[in-house]
Design an enzyme around this catalytic site. Structure first.
Site, PDB file in Angstrom:
ATOM      1  N   ARG A  42       5.623  -9.032   6.148  1.00 32.66           N
ATOM      2  CA  ARG A  42       5.839  -8.027   5.108  1.00 32.66           C
ATOM      3  C   ARG A  42       7.275  -7.544   5.132  1.00 32.66           C
ATOM      4  O   ARG A  42       8.004  -7.728   6.110  1.00 32.66           O
ATOM      5  CB  ARG A  42       4.873  -6.850   5.283  1.00 32.66           C
ATOM      6  CG  ARG A  42       5.025  -6.094   6.593  1.00 32.66           C
ATOM      7  CD  ARG A  42       3.866  -5.149   6.826  1.00 32.66           C
ATOM      8  NE  ARG A  42       3.629  -4.253   5.720  1.00 32.66           N
ATOM      9  CZ  ARG A  42       4.333  -3.152   5.472  1.00 32.66           C
ATOM     10  NH1 ARG A  42       5.340  -2.827   6.281  1.00 32.66           N
ATOM     11  NH2 ARG A  42       4.052  -2.385   4.457  1.00 32.66           N
ATOM     12  N   LEU A  43       7.660  -6.946   4.011  1.00 27.64           N
ATOM     13  CA  LEU A  43       8.971  -6.327   3.876  1.00 27.64           C
ATOM     14  C   LEU A  43       8.733  -5.052   3.087  1.00 27.64           C
ATOM     15  O   LEU A  43       8.136  -5.095   2.007  1.00 27.64           O
ATOM     16  CB  LEU A  43       9.916  -7.283   3.132  1.00 27.64           C
ATOM     17  CG  LEU A  43      11.423  -7.103   3.265  1.00 27.64           C
ATOM     18  CD1 LEU A  43      11.872  -7.083   4.724  1.00 27.64           C
ATOM     19  CD2 LEU A  43      12.163  -8.189   2.504  1.00 27.64           C
ATOM     20  N   ASP A  44       9.143  -3.909   3.634  1.00 25.54           N
ATOM     21  CA  ASP A  44       8.855  -2.620   3.009  1.00 25.54           C
ATOM     22  C   ASP A  44       9.346  -2.567   1.567  1.00 25.54           C
ATOM     23  O   ASP A  44      10.293  -3.260   1.189  1.00 25.54           O
ATOM     24  CB  ASP A  44       9.530  -1.487   3.795  1.00 25.54           C
ATOM     25  CG  ASP A  44       8.959  -1.338   5.195  1.00 25.54           C
ATOM     26  OD1 ASP A  44       7.792  -1.711   5.397  1.00 25.54           O
ATOM     27  OD2 ASP A  44       9.696  -0.874   6.081  1.00 25.54           O
ATOM     28  N   ILE A  45       8.726  -1.699   0.796  1.00 21.05           N
ATOM     29  CA  ILE A  45       9.067  -1.568  -0.621  1.00 21.05           C
ATOM     30  C   ILE A  45      10.541  -1.209  -0.829  1.00 21.05           C
ATOM     31  O   ILE A  45      11.171  -1.637  -1.790  1.00 21.05           O
ATOM     32  CB  ILE A  45       8.135  -0.519  -1.297  1.00 21.05           C
ATOM     33  CG1 ILE A  45       8.254  -0.601  -2.803  1.00 21.05           C
ATOM     34  CG2 ILE A  45       8.422   0.888  -0.789  1.00 21.05           C
ATOM     35  CD1 ILE A  45       7.176   0.181  -3.532  1.00 21.05           C
ATOM     36  N   SER A  52      12.972  -2.086   1.234  1.00 21.74           N
ATOM     37  CA  SER A  52      13.798  -3.074   1.924  1.00 21.74           C
ATOM     38  C   SER A  52      13.950  -4.301   1.033  1.00 21.74           C
ATOM     39  O   SER A  52      13.120  -4.566   0.164  1.00 21.74           O
ATOM     40  CB  SER A  52      13.161  -3.489   3.254  1.00 21.74           C
ATOM     41  OG  SER A  52      13.009  -2.368   4.103  1.00 21.74           O
TER      42      SER A  52
END
Length: 248
Positions: free
Chosen positions: A119-122, A124
């Protein structure tokens, strides 16, 4: 005697496929144990037994695609939430990078079962992997993954002066989150307001929380590498296929 395990679990352990793929192949009669077809879900095997798959399984697996996206801010990695679009919405013919070197033709059927491997934060940006291949998903997000990830992190120090060397050492090794010690990381200054982080684990919002513990505020976070695969010149909001010569 060693305990028997579920055939699908054993196939995943052997790196043949994901457990979900294993169940599909078992149902289709594509899996053999010691040369005998096993088509009953939930079947168990002993570790010494030989597991093999039919050619149809390998052929189907070879058609599965892995896509690299340069995720912009404001997109979530997985399912849509709170009105934000998922990153997979960016995958269409018009947004494919013109310099993609893979000759695979894009087709909407490739969006089926295309899931984020990590995942990659919103808030980021940078390299996000979407894959239909259970082996790659397991390699990147399985319990025993050893693939490291590199981030460029723009920061502001919230205390007077500059970050002490002792706190930079703590970022490398010595911090805990949720009561658990973090694995050693590689953290160094790129320039006066940007750090490079190389991590072997991926706890939720890990870098932002690590920075908070030493008085740093993250103002920008970009993932630039996962294992041996780099973001490179891939433009924001565009995507390309994983090349055959690339390995995580």
């Amino acid at each position: 005697m060693t305990e028997p395990v579920r055939l699908s679990k054993r196939m995943s352990e052997l790196g043949l496929c994901s457990r979900r793929e294993a169940d599909e192949w078992i149902e289709k009669g594509w899996v053999r144990v010691d040369g005998q077809v096993v088509s009953v879900l939930g079947s168990k095997v002993l570790p010494h037994q030989r597991v093999s798959v039919e050619r149809q399984a390998a052929a189907e697996q070879s058609k599965r695609v892995t896509i690299l996206i340069n995720k912009p801010m404001g997109f979530v990695s997985g399912q849509a939430e709170d009105g934000y679009k998922p990153a997979v919405a960016l995958v269409e013919a018009a947004t494919r990078w013109k310099e993609d070197q893979v000759d695979t033709q894009f087709h909407p059927t490739q969006l089926r079962s295309l899931v984020p491997a990590g995942r990659l934060d919103i808030d980021s940006v940078g390299l996000l992997v979407l894959t239909q291949d259970g082996r790659i998903a397991k390699q990147l997000i399985g319990e025993d993954t050893s693939v490291d990830k590199e981030y460029l992190v723009r920061v502001q120090y919230t205390k007077p002066g500059k970050l002490p060397d002792s706190d930079l050492k703590r970022l490398n090794h010595g911090l805990s989150l949720d009561g658990k010690a973090l694995k050693p990381a590689k953290v160094r200054w790129q320039n006066e307001d940007q750090l490079s982080f190389i991590l072997n684990e991926g706890k939720k919002r890990q870098i932002r929380r690590m920075c908070e513990l030493v008085g740093l505020k993250v103002v920008g976070l970009k993932r630039v590498r996962i294992g041996g695969v780099k973001l490179g010149d891939l433009p924001t909001g565009e995507w390309r296929y994983l090349r055959p010569d690339e390995q995580f």
